[in-house]
Structures are given as C-alpha cells and as structure tokens.
Write a protein that holds these residues in place. Structure first.
Motif, PDB file in Angstrom:
ATOM      1  N   ASP A  58      42.837  30.477  48.659  1.00  0.00           N
ATOM      2  CA  ASP A  58      41.719  31.392  48.829  1.00  0.00           C
ATOM      3  C   ASP A  58      40.462  30.556  49.052  1.00  0.00           C
ATOM      4  OD1 ASP A  58      41.185  34.558  48.113  1.00  0.00           O
ATOM      5  OD2 ASP A  58      39.417  33.314  47.795  1.00  0.00           O
ATOM      6  N   ALA A  59      39.468  31.157  49.685  1.00  0.00           N
ATOM      7  CA  ALA A  59      38.214  30.446  49.926  1.00  0.00           C
ATOM      8  C   ALA A  59      37.332  30.384  48.691  1.00  0.00           C
ATOM      9  CB  ALA A  59      37.454  31.121  51.065  1.00  0.00           C
ATOM     10  N   ALA A  60      37.656  31.166  47.660  1.00  0.00           N
ATOM     11  CA  ALA A  60      36.846  31.229  46.440  1.00  0.00           C
ATOM     12  C   ALA A  60      37.528  30.460  45.311  1.00  0.00           C
ATOM     13  CB  ALA A  60      36.624  32.677  46.023  1.00  0.00           C
ATOM     14  N   PRO A  61      37.062  29.243  44.994  1.00  0.00           N
ATOM     15  CA  PRO A  61      37.692  28.449  43.933  1.00  0.00           C
ATOM     16  C   PRO A  61      37.705  29.150  42.585  1.00  0.00           C
ATOM     17  CG  PRO A  61      36.191  27.098  45.239  1.00  0.00           C
ATOM     18  CD  PRO A  61      35.964  28.524  45.660  1.00  0.00           C
ATOM     19  N   GLN A  62      36.636  29.893  42.270  1.00  0.00           N
ATOM     20  CA  GLN A  62      36.574  30.557  40.970  1.00  0.00           C
ATOM     21  C   GLN A  62      37.693  31.578  40.799  1.00  0.00           C
ATOM     22  OE1 GLN A  62      33.403  33.498  40.006  1.00  0.00           O
ATOM     23  NE2 GLN A  62      32.836  32.058  38.394  1.00  0.00           N
ATOM     24  N   ALA A  63      37.977  32.337  41.871  1.00  0.00           N
ATOM     25  CA  ALA A  63      39.058  33.324  41.808  1.00  0.00           C
ATOM     26  C   ALA A  63      40.395  32.634  41.581  1.00  0.00           C
ATOM     27  CB  ALA A  63      39.089  34.157  43.085  1.00  0.00           C
ATOM     28  N   LEU A  64      40.592  31.489  42.231  1.00  0.00           N
ATOM     29  CA  LEU A  64      41.839  30.744  42.035  1.00  0.00           C
ATOM     30  C   LEU A  64      41.927  30.172  40.625  1.00  0.00           C
ATOM     31  CD1 LEU A  64      42.468  28.832  45.390  1.00  0.00           C
ATOM     32  CD2 LEU A  64      43.544  30.927  44.545  1.00  0.00           C
ATOM     33  N   ASP A  65      40.781  29.863  40.026  1.00  0.00           N
ATOM     34  CA  ASP A  65      40.799  29.425  38.619  1.00  0.00           C
ATOM     35  C   ASP A  65      41.321  30.549  37.732  1.00  0.00           C
ATOM     36  OD1 ASP A  65      39.802  26.942  39.278  1.00  0.00           O
ATOM     37  OD2 ASP A  65      37.719  27.433  38.782  1.00  0.00           O
ATOM     38  N   THR A  66      40.902  31.778  38.045  1.00  0.00           N
ATOM     39  CA  THR A  66      41.416  32.934  37.303  1.00  0.00           C
ATOM     40  C   THR A  66      42.918  33.077  37.518  1.00  0.00           C
ATOM     41  OG1 THR A  66      39.338  34.175  37.347  1.00  0.00           O
ATOM     42  CG2 THR A  66      41.360  35.462  37.154  1.00  0.00           C
ATOM     43  N   LEU A  67      43.355  32.968  38.765  1.00  0.00           N
ATOM     44  CA  LEU A  67      44.782  33.080  39.074  1.00  0.00           C
ATOM     45  C   LEU A  67      45.588  32.034  38.316  1.00  0.00           C
ATOM     46  CD1 LEU A  67      46.363  33.694  42.545  1.00  0.00           C
ATOM     47  CD2 LEU A  67      47.250  31.896  41.091  1.00  0.00           C
ATOM     48  N   ALA A  68      45.114  30.784  38.351  1.00  0.00           N
ATOM     49  CA  ALA A  68      45.845  29.695  37.705  1.00  0.00           C
ATOM     50  C   ALA A  68      45.899  29.872  36.192  1.00  0.00           C
ATOM     51  CB  ALA A  68      45.197  28.357  38.051  1.00  0.00           C
ATOM     52  N   LEU A  69      44.865  30.480  35.638  1.00  0.00           N
ATOM     53  CA  LEU A  69      44.819  30.707  34.197  1.00  0.00           C
ATOM     54  C   LEU A  69      45.913  31.675  33.759  1.00  0.00           C
ATOM     55  CD1 LEU A  69      42.977  29.856  31.793  1.00  0.00           C
ATOM     56  CD2 LEU A  69      41.671  31.941  32.204  1.00  0.00           C
ATOM     57  N   LEU A 339      40.042  46.154  33.216  1.00  0.00           N
ATOM     58  CA  LEU A 339      41.443  45.710  33.300  1.00  0.00           C
ATOM     59  C   LEU A 339      42.394  46.895  33.215  1.00  0.00           C
ATOM     60  CD1 LEU A 339      41.361  42.512  31.039  1.00  0.00           C
ATOM     61  CD2 LEU A 339      41.530  42.584  33.527  1.00  0.00           C
ATOM     62  N   ARG A 340      42.098  47.842  32.334  1.00  0.00           N
ATOM     63  CA  ARG A 340      42.956  49.024  32.208  1.00  0.00           C
ATOM     64  C   ARG A 340      42.937  49.855  33.495  1.00  0.00           C
ATOM     65  NH1 ARG A 340      44.442  50.928  26.958  1.00  0.00           N
ATOM     66  NH2 ARG A 340      45.159  49.091  25.805  1.00  0.00           N
ATOM     67  N   LEU A 341      41.765  50.005  34.120  1.00  0.00           N
ATOM     68  CA  LEU A 341      41.683  50.778  35.355  1.00  0.00           C
ATOM     69  C   LEU A 341      42.390  50.083  36.513  1.00  0.00           C
ATOM     70  CD1 LEU A 341      38.018  52.144  35.238  1.00  0.00           C
ATOM     71  CD2 LEU A 341      40.132  53.314  34.595  1.00  0.00           C
ATOM     72  N   MET A 342      42.583  48.766  36.397  1.00  0.00           N
ATOM     73  CA  MET A 342      43.325  48.006  37.404  1.00  0.00           C
ATOM     74  C   MET A 342      44.796  47.873  37.026  1.00  0.00           C
ATOM     75  SD  MET A 342      41.265  47.283  39.873  1.00  0.00           S
ATOM     76  CE  MET A 342      42.185  46.014  40.737  1.00  0.00           C
ATOM     77  N   THR A 343      45.175  48.422  35.862  1.00  0.00           N
ATOM     78  CA  THR A 343      46.530  48.315  35.284  1.00  0.00           C
ATOM     79  C   THR A 343      46.959  46.866  35.094  1.00  0.00           C
ATOM     80  OG1 THR A 343      47.622  48.633  37.468  1.00  0.00           O
ATOM     81  CG2 THR A 343      47.322  50.584  36.079  1.00  0.00           C
ATOM     82  N   PHE A 344      45.995  45.971  34.899  1.00  0.00           N
ATOM     83  CA  PHE A 344      46.299  44.590  34.549  1.00  0.00           C
ATOM     84  C   PHE A 344      46.650  44.530  33.063  1.00  0.00           C
ATOM     85  CE2 PHE A 344      44.053  41.742  37.911  1.00  0.00           C
ATOM     86  CZ  PHE A 344      44.580  42.502  38.925  1.00  0.00           C
ATOM     87  N   PRO A 345      47.428  43.528  32.658  1.00  0.00           N
ATOM     88  CA  PRO A 345      47.731  43.394  31.225  1.00  0.00           C
ATOM     89  C   PRO A 345      46.457  43.131  30.427  1.00  0.00           C
ATOM     90  CG  PRO A 345      48.491  41.466  32.460  1.00  0.00           C
ATOM     91  CD  PRO A 345      48.097  42.493  33.473  1.00  0.00           C
ATOM     92  N   ASP A 346      46.441  43.585  29.177  1.00  0.00           N
ATOM     93  CA  ASP A 346      45.260  43.419  28.334  1.00  0.00           C
ATOM     94  C   ASP A 346      44.919  41.949  28.095  1.00  0.00           C
ATOM     95  OD1 ASP A 346      44.937  46.141  28.128  1.00  0.00           O
ATOM     96  OD2 ASP A 346      45.941  46.306  26.183  1.00  0.00           O
ATOM     97  N   ASN A 347      45.916  41.079  28.194  1.00  0.00           N
ATOM     98  CA  ASN A 347      45.665  39.655  27.934  1.00  0.00           C
ATOM     99  C   ASN A 347      45.309  38.878  29.204  1.00  0.00           C
ATOM    100  OD1 ASN A 347      48.200  39.732  29.110  1.00  0.00           O
ATOM    101  ND2 ASN A 347      49.126  38.249  27.686  1.00  0.00           N
ATOM    102  N   PHE A 348      45.046  39.587  30.297  1.00  0.00           N
ATOM    103  CA  PHE A 348      44.637  38.926  31.533  1.00  0.00           C
ATOM    104  C   PHE A 348      43.236  38.356  31.342  1.00  0.00           C
ATOM    105  CE2 PHE A 348      43.021  38.668  35.880  1.00  0.00           C
ATOM    106  CZ  PHE A 348      44.120  38.192  36.583  1.00  0.00           C
ATOM    107  N   ARG A 349      43.046  37.102  31.701  1.00  0.00           N
ATOM    108  CA  ARG A 349      41.761  36.424  31.508  1.00  0.00           C
ATOM    109  C   ARG A 349      41.089  36.179  32.861  1.00  0.00           C
ATOM    110  NH1 ARG A 349      43.629  31.348  28.113  1.00  0.00           N
ATOM    111  NH2 ARG A 349      45.422  31.593  29.487  1.00  0.00           N
ATOM    112  N   VAL A 350      39.777  36.384  32.900  1.00  0.00           N
ATOM    113  CA  VAL A 350      39.019  36.232  34.137  1.00  0.00           C
ATOM    114  C   VAL A 350      37.900  35.217  33.927  1.00  0.00           C
ATOM    115  CG1 VAL A 350      37.857  37.425  36.022  1.00  0.00           C
ATOM    116  CG2 VAL A 350      39.489  38.671  34.601  1.00  0.00           C
ATOM    117  N   VAL A 351      37.775  34.274  34.822  1.00  0.00           N
ATOM    118  CA  VAL A 351      36.782  33.205  34.736  1.00  0.00           C
ATOM    119  C   VAL A 351      35.442  33.686  35.286  1.00  0.00           C
ATOM    120  CG1 VAL A 351      36.174  30.894  35.582  1.00  0.00           C
ATOM    121  CG2 VAL A 351      38.545  31.415  34.937  1.00  0.00           C
ATOM    122  N   GLY A 352      34.339  33.314  34.619  1.00  0.00           N
ATOM    123  CA  GLY A 352      33.018  33.565  35.180  1.00  0.00           C
ATOM    124  C   GLY A 352      32.178  34.540  34.385  1.00  0.00           C
TER     125      GLY A 352
END
Length: 405
Positions: A58-69, A339-352
């Motif tokens: 991805d062109a956005a390093p921060q988003a990839l940091d979230t993905l890698a986490l 996170l709930r509205l996106m149906t992501f798991p509650d333990n999903f972590r987002v950088v930034g």
C-alpha cells in the motif's frame, strides 16, 4: 520504503499464499485469513483457514503498520504500486508465477466516489488515479493467481465511468478470468452499516463465480420492501451490545453547531432544524450533505462510516453527554464502536491518532462483507467444505445444479 518481513509459523507456511494490493489497514486481508470463521462477531482467535496473506502492499506506511500489527505473518511493502514490479511481490511472498491462490484488493476509490463529483476531472472520469485499476490488472496478468477479488465503490459502475469499467472487465476477460460483478449492501451480510460496494471476482479456470446469498434483509435508501424470511439488518444498538467504552479526547461535538447537534434526535440529521421538522428553522431544505449533523438510529444500521469527516459530519452516537459547562453535547463514535460497525474483532489494533484511525477504518472493507464474498469463492474453489445449508446450496449453484438469486 523497506520491506517488513513476516515471521510465519510452520503451520502458516503450509497455507495457500495470497497477494494483497491497496491493502490499507487490512479489511480484505483479515477476511482472507478469517474465511473459516463462523458468521458475525469475530472471535479473538480466528479459526484455522486455508489461506495466508503472504505479501501486502500500500502507499500508506501507517496503514500497513496497522495490518502488520494484526497479521504478523504477512510481509508488508509500502510504496506506489505503479513503481512496484509484480516480480518483487512474488519474491517477497516466496512465490512464482501461478503460485498465488488469490490476488485481493481495492484500488483507491477517490476517482469514482460521489464525494468527488464536484471536480470536473472526476465527473468526466479523467482522474489519473484511475490508472490504479490497470495496475491491479497488471499484477493479476503477471502473477496468474487461481482467482482474484477486486472491491470498489458503487460509483465505479455508473455511466460516468462506463468506459473505465468496460475496459476493466474486457481486459480481465481476455486474461481468461471470466469476471463477475455485483454491488453488495454490507447490511445484507450482517454488517451494521448501510455501505454499498461493488465486487468483481474472477477464476483462472474461467468458471463463473456465484455471489453469496444475502443473510439479512431490511430497509435502506433504495429498498422499501425486503425478504421477511431473513433476519433483520443488525442495528447499531445490537452491534454495541456488551461493549464497554471509555470517553475519548475531543469526542464531544462543540463549536458553531454543537448545540444544534445535541438537539437532533437519533436517526435524524440537519434536516431536523428546517421548517419541515421539529427543531429550529436554521437550515434550508436539502442544503447540506446528508451526513451533516447525522445521529445514529439505535434500531437501524449505521450509514457509511466516513474516512475523513469534517467536525460536524456524522454519524454521531444517539446519546448526549454533558460538557464541562454543564451543556448537553452529541458525541462522536468511540474507536471500539467503530470496530463493531466494521465487524472487526474487538482486539483489532489501529496505529495512529483518532483521525488516523477514522481514516483507516473508513477506507477499509467491513470484515463480514469481505468474508461473505471470500467464503463463497473459497467454497467454490474447493478449499473448504460446506458447513450449512446455505453453503451447500452455494457450492451446488457454482456447479450448475441450482441458481441462487
């Protein structure tokens, strides 16, 4: 930008590799790796599935940091896809041509989003970012995956972009993938959000992909009648059930429209403060975007979460809180609620920062929507077996026995 190599386990290495393009925070990637999970409320630990995202870019390093986490088994490569050779993606993912089970991704939707129609170049489909669709096709052509899943905004299918869309489908057809497309409403698949997205899916063997049957039904902007045999769309209140949150800095809606926002009932927007409704007569009818001063209705799904909302753009929570001066104020949604509205798991972590988190989640594919499409594809490719009657019908429809509408 440097590659962040993954550290996959032996069991992960045995799974089928997937290439992820325009990965963002990893909504589709999460769906790839959780395709064996049951429906709704994502568990903290995913079920053992057949795929692993071998490389994401991805062109956005921060988003990839979230993905890698959240997907530590995935190697990430920040950078412009137009300057990223397919051979480099294959190398990083330890693959050769034809090895990838899937290519997945959603090219940035800016050129096709209705929010950009005020720019002439977007209305006329002249935005240079539209070439990113060609980059997606280029990777499919050179990597030769078993199948691909491309996601984008509904506006890609509008007449304004007819030339781009037809060219996209034509090129994928020439590659032998027999692309099938459909616009899906996220709420029809258990996502508490009225978000529409178009999916294009193709198989290397040329067999036509069959889209999954909706699991839920209910009213929407364009739907006044619906299938009463299906469960009703998941509401925001249902999505937040059992969730404990804490106040966040800057969550109260203050400033010029703070008082007006607090007076808007749940499910209403700035139109409440026009001469046609019960609030103050502050605005002209249909003079603002629908999301201006929009409050969530607890008994209905949310509207589409915005990636970059202005200070008075909702949806805001239906409850009011008291500020330091004792005045009632609407509040913004908290990260666990997003996170709930996106149906992501509650333990999903987002950088930034809070704005970074909003942008990453607003740009992501809701997990359950992505999972519905990917599960259907995985079933039809034979990587998992049907576990429910709906699954079984979907597999049989793909072989031509029946047709699911």
């Amino acid at each position: 930008m440097p590659v962040k190599p993954a550290d996959p386990t032996d069991s992960t290495r045995a799974k089928q590799p997937v290439i992820s393009l325009f990965s963002g925070a990893g909504g589709l990637d999460l769906a790839v790796e959780r395709v064996a999970d049951g429906p709704l409320r994502a568990p903290a630990v995913p079920a053992d599935g057949p795929f692993r995202v071998a490389v994401a870019t991805d062109a956005a390093p921060q988003a990839l940091d979230t993905l890698a986490l959240n997907l530590p088994g995935t190697s990430t490569l920040p950078g412009d896809i137009r300057e990223t050779p397919t051979s480099e993606l294959l190398r990083i993912g330890s693959m050769s041509e034809g090895d990838a089970a899937l290519v997945v991704g959603g090219p940035p939707c800016t050129p096709f989003s209705k929010s950009g129609f005020w720019l002439a170049e977007k209305r006329e489909s002249r935005d240079p970012n539209a070439s990113l669709l060609e980059e997606y096709v280029r990777v499919v052509a050179q990597a030769r995956p078993e199948a691909f899943v491309l996601e984008n905004v509904q506006a890609l299918t509008y007449k304004t972009h007819e030339g781009h869309f037809k060219q996209l489908l034509s090129t994928l057809s020439e590659l032998g993938y027999n692309p099938q497309w459909k616009t899906l409403l996220a709420a029809d698949y258990g996502v508490p959000q009225l978000r529409k997205r178009v999916f294009i899916v193709g198989r290397r063997d040329g067999k036509a992909f069959q889209f999954p049957e909706a699991t839920h039904a209910g009213p929407s902007e364009t739907t006044k009648t619906w299938d009463l045999t299906k469960p009703l769309h998941v509401s925001a209140e249902e999505a937040f059930a059992g969730l404990t949150t804490v106040p966040e800095v800057g969550e109260l809606v203050e400033g010029k429209y703070g008082e007006l926002a607090a007076e808007v009932p749940g499910g209403q927007n700035y139109l409440w403060h026009t001469e046609r409704y019960g609030g103050r007569n502050e605005f002209k009818w249909r003079s603002r975007y629908w999301t201006f001063l929009l409050r969530l209705a607890p008994d209905r799904p949310s509207s589409t979460l915005q990636a970059q909302p202005g200070p008075y753009v909702g949806p805001f929570h239906w409850e009011n809180l008291t500020n330091t001066e004792g005045a009632l104020r609407a509040r913004r949604l908290r990260v666990p609620e997003l996170l709930r509205l996106m149906t992501f798991p509650d333990n999903f972590r987002v950088v930034g920062s809070r704005a970074d988190i909003q942008r990453q989640l607003g740009n992501a594919v809701p997990l359950e929507l992505g999972k519905a499409v990917l599960r259907a594809l995985t079933l039809q490719l034979g990587y998992i077996e049907a576990e429910t009657d709906s699954d079984d019908r979907l597999v049989r429809s793909a072989s031509g026995s029946i047709l699911i509408s």
